[in-house]
Scaffold this motif. Structure first.
Motif, short mmCIF file in Angstrom:
data_model
loop_
_atom_site.label_atom_id
_atom_site.label_comp_id
_atom_site.label_asym_id
_atom_site.label_seq_id
_atom_site.Cartn_x
_atom_site.Cartn_y
_atom_site.Cartn_z
N ALA A 341 0.82 -1.21 0.00
CA ALA A 341 0.00 0.00 0.00
C ALA A 341 0.86 1.26 0.00
O ALA A 341 2.02 1.26 0.44
CB ALA A 341 -0.92 -0.01 1.21
N LYS A 342 0.28 2.37 -0.50
CA LYS A 342 1.03 3.62 -0.60
C LYS A 342 1.37 4.22 0.75
O LYS A 342 2.42 4.84 0.92
CB LYS A 342 0.21 4.63 -1.41
CG LYS A 342 0.08 4.25 -2.88
CD LYS A 342 -0.69 5.34 -3.63
CE LYS A 342 -0.83 4.98 -5.12
NZ LYS A 342 -1.56 6.02 -5.88
N ASP A 343 0.47 4.08 1.72
CA ASP A 343 0.79 4.59 3.06
C ASP A 343 0.78 3.44 4.07
O ASP A 343 0.52 2.29 3.70
CB ASP A 343 -0.13 5.72 3.48
CG ASP A 343 -1.56 5.27 3.80
OD1 ASP A 343 -1.80 4.04 3.90
OD2 ASP A 343 -2.42 6.14 3.97
N GLY A 344 1.07 3.77 5.31
CA GLY A 344 1.24 2.71 6.30
C GLY A 344 0.01 2.36 7.09
O GLY A 344 0.10 1.56 8.04
N ALA A 345 -1.17 2.90 6.76
CA ALA A 345 -2.37 2.64 7.55
C ALA A 345 -2.70 1.16 7.61
O ALA A 345 -3.05 0.62 8.67
CB ALA A 345 -3.55 3.43 6.97
N GLN A 369 6.46 -0.37 11.27
CA GLN A 369 6.73 -0.24 9.83
C GLN A 369 5.72 0.70 9.18
O GLN A 369 6.07 1.54 8.34
CB GLN A 369 6.66 -1.60 9.15
CG GLN A 369 7.79 -2.56 9.50
CD GLN A 369 7.57 -3.94 8.89
OE1 GLN A 369 7.07 -4.06 7.78
NE2 GLN A 369 7.97 -4.97 9.64
N GLY A 370 4.46 0.53 9.55
CA GLY A 370 3.42 1.37 8.96
C GLY A 370 3.59 2.83 9.29
O GLY A 370 3.45 3.70 8.43
N ILE A 371 3.90 3.14 10.55
CA ILE A 371 4.07 4.54 10.95
C ILE A 371 5.32 5.13 10.31
O ILE A 371 5.33 6.29 9.88
CB ILE A 371 4.12 4.64 12.49
CG1 ILE A 371 2.70 4.40 13.04
CG2 ILE A 371 4.65 6.00 12.94
CD1 ILE A 371 2.60 4.35 14.53
N ALA A 372 6.37 4.33 10.17
CA ALA A 372 7.59 4.80 9.49
C ALA A 372 7.31 5.09 8.02
O ALA A 372 7.90 6.00 7.42
CB ALA A 372 8.68 3.75 9.63
N LYS A 373 6.39 4.35 7.42
CA LYS A 373 6.04 4.54 6.01
C LYS A 373 5.27 5.83 5.79
O LYS A 373 5.32 6.43 4.73
CB LYS A 373 5.20 3.33 5.55
CG LYS A 373 5.04 3.20 4.05
CD LYS A 373 4.36 1.88 3.72
CE LYS A 373 4.33 1.64 2.23
NZ LYS A 373 3.71 0.32 1.89
N GLY A 374 4.54 6.27 6.82
CA GLY A 374 3.77 7.51 6.73
C GLY A 374 2.29 7.27 6.58
O GLY A 374 1.87 6.38 5.84
N ILE A 375 1.49 8.09 7.29
CA ILE A 375 0.03 7.93 7.27
C ILE A 375 -0.65 9.28 7.21
O ILE A 375 -1.34 9.63 8.10
CB ILE A 375 -0.48 7.15 8.50
CG1 ILE A 375 0.32 5.90 8.74
CG2 ILE A 375 -1.96 6.81 8.36
CD1 ILE A 375 -0.05 5.18 10.00
#
Length: 436
Positions: A341-345, A369-375
């Protein structure tokens, strides 16, 4: 409500009663019959023979010990009838009236005699302070709070230990309906305690909350409730605090599930409708395992599964159990899609689902990992969830660090702050300081 502890008999006898009665002796002229007429006036600090016979300390003390109060009263009545008493003789009579009034529950007698003795100017140091404080206590117990405040204020002015009257004067203001002054005094008292490294008392915090509520001072009320849940947590305080937070202007109802999550871990039992609401929100959000757990807790507490809605409760529980079982079988299949997915949600949600299954290490790793990816714009809400995941996993330092980073003016920052209060909770509530 605060009850003033006045050890009436012991205090009076020790400080102002017969154990400390003024020294009595026959007047000098009674011992010198041949003295000239010009020398017969009684010295200022002695008692004439006719009064001494009535006020003999040894005799009166014996009568008091034998509870022959009527005999003591008779002596004092006769002494009152003696004409042209000196100020000192009146003072001695008043001190004995204090002891008799206390012993017999004649508060009017004791109070009048106390005030008279105080106004003689003969009392010094601690004894003067004890008399004043005791008189204030009498007025407090008589619910004459304005008069109690007057005497407590005098005690604070005259005594080297003004703090002794602090607690009761605050309560006098509260009980007299002067909530504004009570609040001001309590805020100062609590601040002084905290500055000295001492926990505010349970009674002070409860009284501050009540004063603020009567004044419709919501910020002060919330501050007092925050301190209560931090120091003396209870279901009542936690539930009240979280409900009040949701009523603050600007609170975003999208955070209701996170509020219920905190409430579920902070209290021993929620209301039936709160268990149901949390389960339904969990199911709608895709967390059937958490829904099953909260419903199981409601049934275990005896809150759910009874009454007219028992069948509906069971239906919802069955639905959550089926969803949890299906989720356990299929959860791993969602990892690849979440990673792409594009963001970490998606990763955070998947990770939290693992956390609800008590797979903390795997779940927290995915959430990180998800929060590091950005939301995007909702990042703080996901950080709140990660902070709670750390807390449930026993990783307290990481929980506090993450929750501290949560911001927002829609209730999210408040919720994170309250979550920190829960994370930092003591193993057992603080013991309330002894009443002063």
């Amino acid at each position: 409500m605060f009850q003033l502890r006045l050890a009436r008999i012991s205090l009076m006898l020790a400080a102002i009663g017969l154990n400390a009665a003024p020294a009595l002796m026959p007047a000098a002229h009674a011992q010198k019959a041949a003295a000239p007429a010009t020398a017969v006036a009684a010295p200022a600090e002695t008692v004439r023979p006719e009064l001494f016979k009535l006020l003999d300390p040894a005799a009166v003390k014996q009568l008091m010990a034998e509870k022959k109060y009527a005999d003591v009263q008779a002596r004092l009545t006769q002494a009152d009838a003696v004409a042209a008493k000196t100020p000192y003789e009146t003072y001695v009579i008043d001190r004995m009236k204090i002891a008799l009034g206390v012993a017999t529950g004649n508060d009017a007698m004791a109070m009048a005699a106390l005030e008279a003795a105080i106004n003689t100017g003969r009392l010094q140091g601690q004894e003067q302070g004890d008399f004043i404080l005791t008189l204030g206590n009498f007025h407090y117990n008589a619910k004459n709070y304005p008069k109690a405040i007057e005497w407590f204020r005098r005690y604070q002015k005259d005594s080297p230990t003004p703090q002794r009257a602090r607690a009761v004067i605050i309560r006098s203001y509260y009980l007299s309906g002067d909530y504004a002054t009570a609040k001001t005094e309590l805020v100062a008292e609590i601040a002084e305690n905290e500055k000295a490294g001492q926990a505010p008392s349970l009674e002070d915090l409860r009284l501050l909350a009540s004063s603020a509520a009567k004044l419709k001072d919501n910020p002060t009320y919330l501050t007092s409730m925050e301190k209560l849940v931090a120091l003396y947590p209870s279901d009542e305080y936690w539930t009240d605090l979280l409900h009040r937070m949701q009523n603050k202007p600007g609170f975003n109802r999208a955070h209701e599930l996170d509020v219920l999550r905190l409430q579920a871990v902070a209290v021993k039992a929620m209301a039936p409708e709160e268990y149901i609401e949390m389960a339904e929100l969990d199911l709608a959000a895709g967390f059937p395992t958490e829904a099953k757990k909260v419903l199981d807790a409601g049934f275990a507490n005896g809150v759910l599964g009874t009454g007219a809605n028992a069948a509906k409760h069971q239906q919802l529980r069955d639905k959550a159990a089926k969803g949890a079982a299906d989720d356990a079988k299929n959860i791993a299949s969602g990892e690849a899609g979440a990673a792409k997915a594009k963001d970490g949600a998606g990763l955070v949600n998947l990770g939290y689902a693992y956390v609800t299954m008590d797979q903390f290490d795997k779940g927290i790793a995915l959430m990180e990992q998800g929060i590091a990816k950005g939301i995007g714009k909702k990042g703080d809400g996901y950080k709140l969830r990660l902070g709670m995941a750390y807390a449930k996993a026993g990783r307290k330092a990481e929980a506090v660090k993450t929750l501290t980073s949560v911001t927002g003016d829609d209730g999210l920052a408040d919720l994170a702050r309250y979550a920190i209060l829960w994370v930092n909770r003591a193993a057992t509530p603080a013991a309330a300081p002894a009443a002063r």
